[in-house]
Design an enzyme around this catalytic site. Sequence first.
Site, short mmCIF file in Angstrom:
data_model
loop_
_atom_site.label_atom_id
_atom_site.label_comp_id
_atom_site.label_asym_id
_atom_site.label_seq_id
_atom_site.Cartn_x
_atom_site.Cartn_y
_atom_site.Cartn_z
N ARG A 1 0.83 -1.21 0.00
CA ARG A 1 0.00 0.00 0.00
C ARG A 1 0.86 1.26 0.00
O ARG A 1 0.51 2.26 -0.62
CB ARG A 1 -0.94 -0.01 1.20
CG ARG A 1 -1.91 1.17 1.20
CD ARG A 1 -2.97 1.07 2.28
NE ARG A 1 -3.95 0.05 1.95
CZ ARG A 1 -4.19 -1.02 2.69
NH1 ARG A 1 -3.52 -1.21 3.80
NH2 ARG A 1 -5.09 -1.89 2.33
N ALA A 2 2.00 1.22 0.68
CA ALA A 2 2.86 2.40 0.73
C ALA A 2 3.37 2.77 -0.66
O ALA A 2 3.42 3.96 -1.03
CB ALA A 2 4.04 2.15 1.68
#
Length: 697
Positions: free
Chosen positions: A275-276
Amino acid sequence: MSTPYPFTALVGQDDLRLALLLNAVSPAVGGVLVRGEKGTAKSTAVRALSALLPEVPVVAGCRFSCDPAAPDPNCPDGPHESAGATARPARMVELPVGASEDRLVGALDIERALAEGVKAFEPGLLADAHRGILYVDEVNLLHDHLVDLLLDAAAMGASYVEREGVSVRHAARFLLVGTMNPEEGELRPQLLDRFGLTVEVAASRETDQRVEVVRRRLAYDDDPEGFAGRWAQDESALRDRVVAARALLPRVVLGDGALRQIAATCAAFEVDGMRADIVMARTATALAAWAGRTDVLSEDVRQAALLALPHRRRRNPFDAPGLDEDKLDEALEDAREDEEPEPPEGDDDPDGGGPDGDGPDGGGGQPPAGDGPDSPELPAQNQGPEAPEAQDTPGDDSSAPQEPAPTAGAPSGPGEQQAVRAAEPFRTKMLSVPGIGEGAAGRRSRARTEHGRTTGSRRPRGALTKLHLAATVQAAAPHQKARGRSGAGLVVRRDDLRQATREGREGNLVLFVVDASGSMAARQRMSAVKGAVLSLLLDAYQRRDKVGLVTFRGTAAEVALPPTSSVDAAAARLEKLPTGGRTPLAAGLLKAHDVVRVERLRDAARRPLVVVVTDGRATGGVEPVARAGRAARLFAADGVASVVVDCESGYVRLGLAGQLAGELGGTVVTLDELRADSIAGLVKDVQGMNSPSRRAA
């Protein structure tokens, strides 16, 4: 409706304004978490953002804000094939910390169900926030049952309601913005990861800037409309720029070089999952669009990392979020070097950028982040790779645990030793208070709560707060003929109403009473003891408890930390705790008893759990063991749940901690048994005295 404070009138807080504007340009970034001390314009900035968002086209009459260009085929108000379209301002919906589950997700329309006999759905805040902003002030204080619902909606982009005979699904895509004061506790990791960006804010220390803040605020309070009118032109210009950046966003190109830098940066900081990387890519793209460019530069990637990674990097418990900017610059530089093309064969020019990349163009032909085109709208402090402040901090903190200042007010003696570092924390077994309480919502002990699973029904005592529909209908059904029912509606009287009884979990007051005497320092035990207490503190943070810390050594005891919700403050005090001297066990227990007594006057519903960390020895004064026993029996008489963590080690053990637990009316657990993966058992319930108050619970 009151006139909101203009966004362009905010003084300072460049990172906060930039993060909010990037989400206005690209809602796919995923929202903002604003962390900072009270009085730093967090809420003011968020509320001002909605005025900058473009109008939202919606299907006329749809309560769920369906897009006319792509209406939701499963919309409860659908189908929308022949419905008209209209436009309305973007909404900012505020979720109160104390909101009910029904208010958030919606529920059965009880009034229509009883009066008309029809099953109708009443939308909640998630439906109102669709295609807008969902704002949660003090998001770290949000009840767990609401956090779970937010996580589901944020993950699926939809809200599912399955309750009381209602089965509804509707779209719920919103910009999640939260503000919080870290002193009041941290967020659950699952919810923390759902925020795209995070920003740390603090009040300015510059006199001129503080003066301007006060001047503008006073002017706004005196005449909100007039103040807003003076900033209307700037607001309009900023709104136009947001619209232009949104239009440019689809044409921005995220090149392979920038993508490689993003991946290398996320790998360097060991963030979990992917997700980062995705959030960084979207943020860098939004930064380019905001600057009016169609290509993503290295400076965009760097700024995106500063906003998207601090709350995602792997860190030790109780470490504040943050990012090492030197490490960030190194990761970006390494990614640029990996991207360099191989030099032509036979090129022996020593200054032409050989295989080692040491020539004048060894940076891959791309200027450093600070030498790129200036963008006056970006915060100046974040445009260059230099971070002079970062050079001064590591050295000072690294030596602090070896030479701490003595704990304020603590008695000192000839045998006092310096503080030692805590051992690595571990996952502990759950210690819970027996019985059923009615305290603040949390995750430790059983409690009757307004939220949680429904366990039954009862006649309401006082005002009805939560209707048990099935029990109410069942109570009213036998009397319908006698009451002359003729239509579809149910004839209900007040005597038929039933209150739902629910059971959930509460947070407790966990008071640590730590033996810091010389006997605990023997055989290097204090490091293990501190590691155990740190582990219990981490568990208390996750279960939303209040914590306090009492220490005793030498000739007296002290309250090292009064009961607070800031668990990291307790961890900091524990880290600096020195050891040495005699063992005034009775003084420690009496001091803890006073703390519990005062806290019960302040919050009678929050049940205490006393955790005594000691080897059980008592020295100093007249009859120290007998006095400690008398002090322990005070807890037993008051029905206070307690547990003794036995720190005794070696082949010969006296079993004094077990005797102390018997006097307290609690139980004893060794350091090894405290671990959750210990074979001694899965859960260790605290055995309290069988007092009348416990039997009543």
